[in-house]
Write a protein that holds these residues in place. Structure first.
Motif, PDB file in Angstrom:
ATOM      1  N   ILE A   2       8.672  -3.398   3.346  1.00 29.16           N
ATOM      2  CA  ILE A   2       8.269  -3.538   4.748  1.00 29.16           C
ATOM      3  C   ILE A   2       8.165  -2.152   5.374  1.00 29.16           C
ATOM      4  CG2 ILE A   2       8.852  -4.462   7.027  1.00 29.16           C
ATOM      5  CD1 ILE A   2      10.512  -6.609   5.634  1.00 29.16           C
ATOM      6  N   TYR A   3       7.031  -1.897   6.015  1.00 29.34           N
ATOM      7  CA  TYR A   3       6.851  -0.678   6.806  1.00 29.34           C
ATOM      8  C   TYR A   3       6.799  -1.079   8.278  1.00 29.34           C
ATOM      9  CZ  TYR A   3       5.569   1.233   2.282  1.00 29.34           C
ATOM     10  OH  TYR A   3       5.586   1.610   0.968  1.00 29.34           O
ATOM     11  N   THR A   4       7.502  -0.341   9.115  1.00 28.67           N
ATOM     12  CA  THR A   4       7.591  -0.710  10.528  1.00 28.67           C
ATOM     13  C   THR A   4       7.089   0.402  11.441  1.00 28.67           C
ATOM     14  OG1 THR A   4       9.844   0.171  10.790  1.00 28.67           O
ATOM     15  CG2 THR A   4       9.619  -2.138  10.071  1.00 28.67           C
ATOM     16  N   ALA A   5       6.733  -0.015  12.652  1.00 30.00           N
ATOM     17  CA  ALA A   5       6.384   0.921  13.715  1.00 30.00           C
ATOM     18  C   ALA A   5       7.406   0.715  14.829  1.00 30.00           C
ATOM     19  CB  ALA A   5       4.978   0.653  14.232  1.00 30.00           C
ATOM     20  N   ARG A   6       8.142   1.754  15.162  1.00 33.08           N
ATOM     21  CA  ARG A   6       9.115   1.684  16.252  1.00 33.08           C
ATOM     22  C   ARG A   6       8.595   2.475  17.452  1.00 33.08           C
ATOM     23  NH1 ARG A   6      14.193  -0.360  15.565  1.00 33.08           N
ATOM     24  NH2 ARG A   6      14.779  -0.956  13.419  1.00 33.08           N
ATOM     25  N   THR A  64      11.956   3.010  23.351  1.00 32.40           N
ATOM     26  CA  THR A  64      12.993   1.978  23.307  1.00 32.40           C
ATOM     27  C   THR A  64      13.675   1.871  21.947  1.00 32.40           C
ATOM     28  OG1 THR A  64      11.417   0.247  22.666  1.00 32.40           O
ATOM     29  CG2 THR A  64      11.748   0.622  25.025  1.00 32.40           C
ATOM     30  N   GLY A  65      13.041   2.389  20.923  1.00 30.99           N
ATOM     31  CA  GLY A  65      13.586   2.264  19.579  1.00 30.99           C
ATOM     32  C   GLY A  65      13.301   0.923  18.927  1.00 30.99           C
ATOM     33  N   ALA A  66      12.583   0.045  19.624  1.00 32.43           N
ATOM     34  CA  ALA A  66      12.340  -1.305  19.122  1.00 32.43           C
ATOM     35  C   ALA A  66      11.197  -1.326  18.110  1.00 32.43           C
ATOM     36  CB  ALA A  66      12.015  -2.241  20.278  1.00 32.43           C
ATOM     37  N   ILE A  67      11.288  -2.260  17.145  1.00 35.85           N
ATOM     38  CA  ILE A  67      10.192  -2.491  16.209  1.00 35.85           C
ATOM     39  C   ILE A  67       9.095  -3.259  16.939  1.00 35.85           C
ATOM     40  CG2 ILE A  67       9.463  -3.689  14.116  1.00 35.85           C
ATOM     41  CD1 ILE A  67      12.227  -3.245  12.969  1.00 35.85           C
ATOM     42  N   VAL A  68       7.893  -2.692  16.987  1.00 37.10           N
ATOM     43  CA  VAL A  68       6.784  -3.342  17.687  1.00 37.10           C
ATOM     44  C   VAL A  68       5.623  -3.655  16.743  1.00 37.10           C
ATOM     45  CG1 VAL A  68       7.385  -2.317  19.915  1.00 37.10           C
ATOM     46  CG2 VAL A  68       5.828  -1.106  18.372  1.00 37.10           C
ATOM     47  N   GLY A  69       5.775  -3.316  15.494  1.00 36.37           N
ATOM     48  CA  GLY A  69       4.751  -3.627  14.496  1.00 36.37           C
ATOM     49  C   GLY A  69       5.355  -3.557  13.109  1.00 36.37           C
ATOM     50  N   SER A  70       4.805  -4.346  12.181  1.00 39.37           N
ATOM     51  CA  SER A  70       5.335  -4.306  10.819  1.00 39.37           C
ATOM     52  C   SER A  70       4.279  -4.745   9.812  1.00 39.37           C
ATOM     53  CB  SER A  70       6.587  -5.185  10.691  1.00 39.37           C
ATOM     54  OG  SER A  70       6.339  -6.511  11.107  1.00 39.37           O
ATOM     55  N   LEU A  71       4.336  -4.120   8.651  1.00 41.39           N
ATOM     56  CA  LEU A  71       3.452  -4.428   7.529  1.00 41.39           C
ATOM     57  C   LEU A  71       4.332  -4.809   6.346  1.00 41.39           C
ATOM     58  CD1 LEU A  71       0.652  -4.372   6.082  1.00 41.39           C
ATOM     59  CD2 LEU A  71       1.088  -1.941   5.615  1.00 41.39           C
ATOM     60  N   TRP A  72       4.191  -6.051   5.880  1.00 42.48           N
ATOM     61  CA  TRP A  72       5.012  -6.577   4.785  1.00 42.48           C
ATOM     62  C   TRP A  72       4.128  -6.718   3.545  1.00 42.48           C
ATOM     63  CZ3 TRP A  72       9.565 -10.006   6.490  1.00 42.48           C
ATOM     64  CH2 TRP A  72       9.881  -9.801   7.839  1.00 42.48           C
ATOM     65  N   LEU A  73       4.582  -6.196   2.414  1.00 40.65           N
ATOM     66  CA  LEU A  73       3.767  -6.177   1.209  1.00 40.65           C
ATOM     67  C   LEU A  73       4.527  -6.696  -0.011  1.00 40.65           C
ATOM     68  CD1 LEU A  73       2.277  -2.571   1.580  1.00 40.65           C
ATOM     69  CD2 LEU A  73       1.149  -4.723   2.200  1.00 40.65           C
ATOM     70  N   PHE A  74       3.809  -7.447  -0.855  1.00 40.85           N
ATOM     71  CA  PHE A  74       4.323  -7.824  -2.166  1.00 40.85           C
ATOM     72  C   PHE A  74       3.852  -6.771  -3.165  1.00 40.85           C
ATOM     73  CE2 PHE A  74       4.003 -12.083  -0.146  1.00 40.85           C
ATOM     74  CZ  PHE A  74       5.343 -12.457  -0.263  1.00 40.85           C
ATOM     75  N   VAL A  75       4.747  -6.347  -4.051  1.00 44.97           N
ATOM     76  CA  VAL A  75       4.446  -5.300  -5.013  1.00 44.97           C
ATOM     77  C   VAL A  75       4.593  -5.849  -6.425  1.00 44.97           C
ATOM     78  CG1 VAL A  75       5.009  -2.954  -5.762  1.00 44.97           C
ATOM     79  CG2 VAL A  75       5.424  -3.639  -3.383  1.00 44.97           C
ATOM     80  N   GLY A  76       3.664  -5.508  -7.312  1.00 44.12           N
ATOM     81  CA  GLY A  76       3.766  -5.972  -8.692  1.00 44.12           C
ATOM     82  C   GLY A  76       2.643  -5.426  -9.541  1.00 44.12           C
ATOM     83  N   ARG A  77       2.532  -5.969 -10.740  1.00 42.90           N
ATOM     84  CA  ARG A  77       1.464  -5.554 -11.657  1.00 42.90           C
ATOM     85  C   ARG A  77       0.510  -6.712 -11.898  1.00 42.90           C
ATOM     86  NH1 ARG A  77       2.098  -0.644 -13.821  1.00 42.90           N
ATOM     87  NH2 ARG A  77       4.178   0.289 -13.782  1.00 42.90           N
ATOM     88  N   ASP A  78      -0.762  -6.410 -11.907  1.00 37.72           N
ATOM     89  CA  ASP A  78      -1.771  -7.426 -12.190  1.00 37.72           C
ATOM     90  C   ASP A  78      -1.560  -7.966 -13.599  1.00 37.72           C
ATOM     91  OD1 ASP A  78      -4.649  -8.101 -13.393  1.00 37.72           O
ATOM     92  OD2 ASP A  78      -4.719  -8.394 -11.217  1.00 37.72           O
ATOM     93  N   LEU A  81       0.851  -8.694   8.497  1.00 36.25           N
ATOM     94  CA  LEU A  81       0.687  -7.534   9.377  1.00 36.25           C
ATOM     95  C   LEU A  81       0.771  -8.045  10.796  1.00 36.25           C
ATOM     96  CD1 LEU A  81      -0.094  -4.607  10.171  1.00 36.25           C
ATOM     97  CD2 LEU A  81      -2.500  -5.299   9.924  1.00 36.25           C
ATOM     98  N   TYR A  82       1.687  -7.478  11.576  1.00 37.83           N
ATOM     99  CA  TYR A  82       1.854  -7.956  12.958  1.00 37.83           C
ATOM    100  C   TYR A  82       2.142  -6.786  13.887  1.00 37.83           C
ATOM    101  CZ  TYR A  82       3.521 -10.481  17.048  1.00 37.83           C
ATOM    102  OH  TYR A  82       3.668 -10.966  18.338  1.00 37.83           O
ATOM    103  N   VAL A  83       1.485  -6.806  15.053  1.00 39.35           N
ATOM    104  CA  VAL A  83       1.736  -5.839  16.121  1.00 39.35           C
ATOM    105  C   VAL A  83       1.958  -6.629  17.408  1.00 39.35           C
ATOM    106  CG1 VAL A  83       0.780  -3.950  17.504  1.00 39.35           C
ATOM    107  CG2 VAL A  83       0.357  -4.024  15.034  1.00 39.35           C
TER     108      VAL A  83
END
Length: 214
Positions: free
Chosen positions: A97-101, A105-119, A132-134
């Protein structure tokens, strides 16, 4: 003797319970979580980008996911997320998970969640999006786009060579996808069924406008 055999040998004679089985599975599966320390923080305007784990910002990240689900699945329950499974995937290095704070305020206002693996077919190290949410109050600028770009830099530096995202059409995210250089490769379709028989699913012959197969 493989790792699983060694772990099982340690527990010979013990009564097998759900808790013990879980512990054995974890011990026999070498964990390689993607540590937030792998990547430097990024900045964009009043925001700071970083990688965060569920166990370090659980409440805020739960809120982000709940609001995403409420927006993208209106009328459906948004409290059924398997958080234990997500936490386990992160422990195994299969989810990040990558976030935007917001610095004021220090609050999380956006986040990108990813699944990682090999094809499975090519063996290429790849990611697919979870969400992905903002927050609506922070959508007037380019925060979503910059967050995705930050996530791309991080995962490609890790060795990922392929990224697949499902951008939602109703909020114009497909335009952002084109700007970022993503190329459409398929049409994603969804069909829901609430009955107890496949015959209950609407078809063209039951008054729907579904296309005919011939």
């Amino acid at each position: 003797m493989n790792l699983l055999s060694l772990v099982l040998a340690k527990h010979v004679g013990e009564q097998l319970t759900v808790e013990l089985a879980t512990a054995i599975a974890r011990e026999a599966s070498p964990a390689s979580p993607l540590s937030p320390l792998l990547w430097a923080r990024g900045e964009f305007g009043d925001y700071t980008f970083q990688c965060e784990r569920l166990n370090s910002a659980r409440e805020e990240l739960e809120g982000q996911r709940a609001r995403y689900l409420a927006e993208t699945r209106p009328g459906q329950r948004n409290d059924l997320t398997d958080w234990d499974r997500l936490t386990e995937l992160q422990r195994l290095g299969l989810h990040v998970i990558y976030t935007a704070r917001y610095r004021q305020t220090g609050a999380i206002v956006g986040s990108l969640w990813l699944f990682v693996g090999r094809d499975l077919d090519s063996g290429v190290y790849s990611v697919t999006d979870d969400l992905l949410y903002v927050d609506p109050n922070h959508r007037s600028g380019l925060l979503g786009l910059r967050l995705v770009q930050y996530g791309e830099r991080c995962i490609f530096a890790l060795g990922v060579r392929s990224a697949t995202f499902h951008f939602r059409l109703e909020n114009g995210a497909d335009r952002m996808a084109r700007y970022l250089g993503y190329v459409p490769v398929s049409t994603r379709v969804t069909k829901t069924h609430a009955g107890d028989s496949f015959a209950d699913v609407p078809t063209r012959h039951k008054g729907s406008t579904h296309d005919s197969l011939v």
